[in-house]
Design an enzyme around this catalytic site. Structure first.
Site, PDB file in Angstrom:
ATOM      1  N   GLU A  44       0.872  -1.179   0.000  1.00  0.00           N
ATOM      2  CA  GLU A  44       0.000   0.000   0.000  1.00  0.00           C
ATOM      3  C   GLU A  44       0.905   1.223   0.000  1.00  0.00           C
ATOM      4  OE1 GLU A  44      -3.634   2.266   2.405  1.00  0.00           O
ATOM      5  OE2 GLU A  44      -2.491   0.734   3.458  1.00  0.00           O
ATOM      6  N   ASP A  69       4.967   4.640   3.593  1.00  0.00           N
ATOM      7  CA  ASP A  69       4.567   6.043   3.765  1.00  0.00           C
ATOM      8  C   ASP A  69       5.817   6.882   3.975  1.00  0.00           C
ATOM      9  OD1 ASP A  69       1.506   7.278   4.503  1.00  0.00           O
ATOM     10  OD2 ASP A  69       3.243   8.587   4.835  1.00  0.00           O
ATOM     11  N   ASP A 118      -3.235  11.643  -1.525  1.00  0.00           N
ATOM     12  CA  ASP A 118      -3.351  13.110  -1.531  1.00  0.00           C
ATOM     13  C   ASP A 118      -3.809  13.567  -2.920  1.00  0.00           C
ATOM     14  OD1 ASP A 118      -2.444  13.274   1.100  1.00  0.00           O
ATOM     15  OD2 ASP A 118      -0.345  13.256   0.472  1.00  0.00           O
ATOM     16  N   GLU A 196     -11.254   6.569   5.109  1.00  0.00           N
ATOM     17  CA  GLU A 196     -12.539   6.058   4.631  1.00  0.00           C
ATOM     18  C   GLU A 196     -13.592   6.124   5.738  1.00  0.00           C
ATOM     19  OE1 GLU A 196     -12.121   2.159   3.018  1.00  0.00           O
ATOM     20  OE2 GLU A 196     -14.192   2.061   2.325  1.00  0.00           O
TER      21      GLU A 196
END
Ligand code: SAH
Length: 215
Positions: A44, A69, A118, A196
Site C-alpha cells: 500500500e 509512507d 493526496d 474512509e
C-alpha cells in the site's frame, strides 16, 4: 496530509527492526527472504496510520503486506497496530513512493493498493499524484505481469483524473464503483482505512477502481 510530529516516533521505529525495514534497498528482489516465505506481496503506497494494511493482514495470513509512507509519524501509528496484533506478515517502509524500483525487483509485487491518496488538485502538482503516469510506470515495473492497482478515494477530482490517467496508460479498468458502500457484496469484505471511516461517516461517497496493466 501532514500529521503533527509524534514525540519518540523515531526511537520507536528504530527499536522495532523486525517490522520497520531500515535499509529497504537491501531487500530488493529478496522480500521472500525477509518474510521467510514465498507468499504474494501486496503493497500500500501512502498507507497512513495502517488500519487497512493491518486489517487485511489479519484477514489474509497467506499474503505478505508492505505499508509504505513517507511520513514517519503516521507509520509509527501503523507500528502501534502491528505490535498490538503481533502480525508476522506486515513490514513497514519509511520511503517515498516515487522510488519504488529502488526497493522492489521487476515482478516482485503481486498487487498495489492506493487508498485516499493526496489529491494535489493544482495542475502544477499533477506529477505528485500517485496515479500520475510516472508512478504508473513504476508500479507496472515492480508488479507481476498483468498486475493490478486497487484504488479508493472520496475525492471525485482525483478519481476522475486517475481513471483517465490509467486508461491513457493503456490499463484496463476492470471494475469501477461510484458508491462503494452501496455495494453490499463488496462492503462485507471491505476493510476500511482511517480516511474512509472518517469521510464516509460524514456522508461522503467512496469511489473505487480495480485496474490492470496489459503487460
Ligand atoms: N491510506 C491512508 C492515508 C491516506 S493520506 C488512509 O486511507 O487512511 C495519504 C498518505 O499518503 C499520507 O500519509 C502521506 O504521507 C502519504 N503519501 C503521499 N505521497 C506519498 C509518497 N510519494 N510516498 C509515500 N507516501 C506518500
Amino acid at each position: 496530509m501532514r500529521v503533527r510530529n509524534r514525540k519518540g516516533a523515531p526511537e520507536m521505529m528504530a527499536e522495532n527492526p523486525q517490522y520497520v525495514v531500515e535499509n529497504p534497498e537491501m531487500f530488493k528482489g529478496k522480500w521472500a527472504e525477509k518474510f521467510g516465505n514465498r507468499h504474494p506481496i501486496h503493497i500500500e503506497v501512502g498507507s497512513g496510520k495502517g488500519a487497512f494494511i493491518t486489517g487485511m493482514a489479519q484477514l489474509h495470513p497467506e499474503i505478505n503486506y508492505i505499508a509504505i509512507d513517507m511520513q514517519l509519524t503516521v507509520l509509527s501509528y501503523a507500528l502501534d497496530k502491528v505490535l498490538a496484533l503481533n502480525l508476522p506478515n506486515v513490514q513497514l517502509l519509511h520511503v517515498d513512493g516515487s522510488a519504488l524500483t529502488n526497493y522492489f525487483a521487476d515482478g516482485e509485487v503481486a498487487l498495489v493498493y492506493l487508498n485516499f491518496s493526496d489529491p494535489w488538485p493544482k495542475l502544477r502538482h499533477e506529477k505528485r499524484r500517485l496515479t500520475y503516469k510516472d508512478f504508473l510506470k513504476n508500479y507496472e515495473t515492480i508488479l507481476v505481469e498483468q498486475g493490478q492497482i486497487h484504488f479508493k478515494t472520496d475525492n471525485c477530482g482525483l478519481f476522475e483524473y486517475s481513471l483517465a490517467s490509467m486508461s491513457q496508460y493503456g490499463m484496463i479498468l476492470q471494475q469501477v464503483w461510484l458508491d462503494l458502500h452501496a455495494d453490499d457484496t463488496f462492503s462485507e469484505k471491505n476493510v476500511m482505512t482511517e480516511y474512509e471511516a472518517k469521510f464516509s461517516s460524514k456522508g461522503q461517497v467512496i469511489y473505487r477502481v480495480e485496474a490492470q496493466f496489459c503487460s
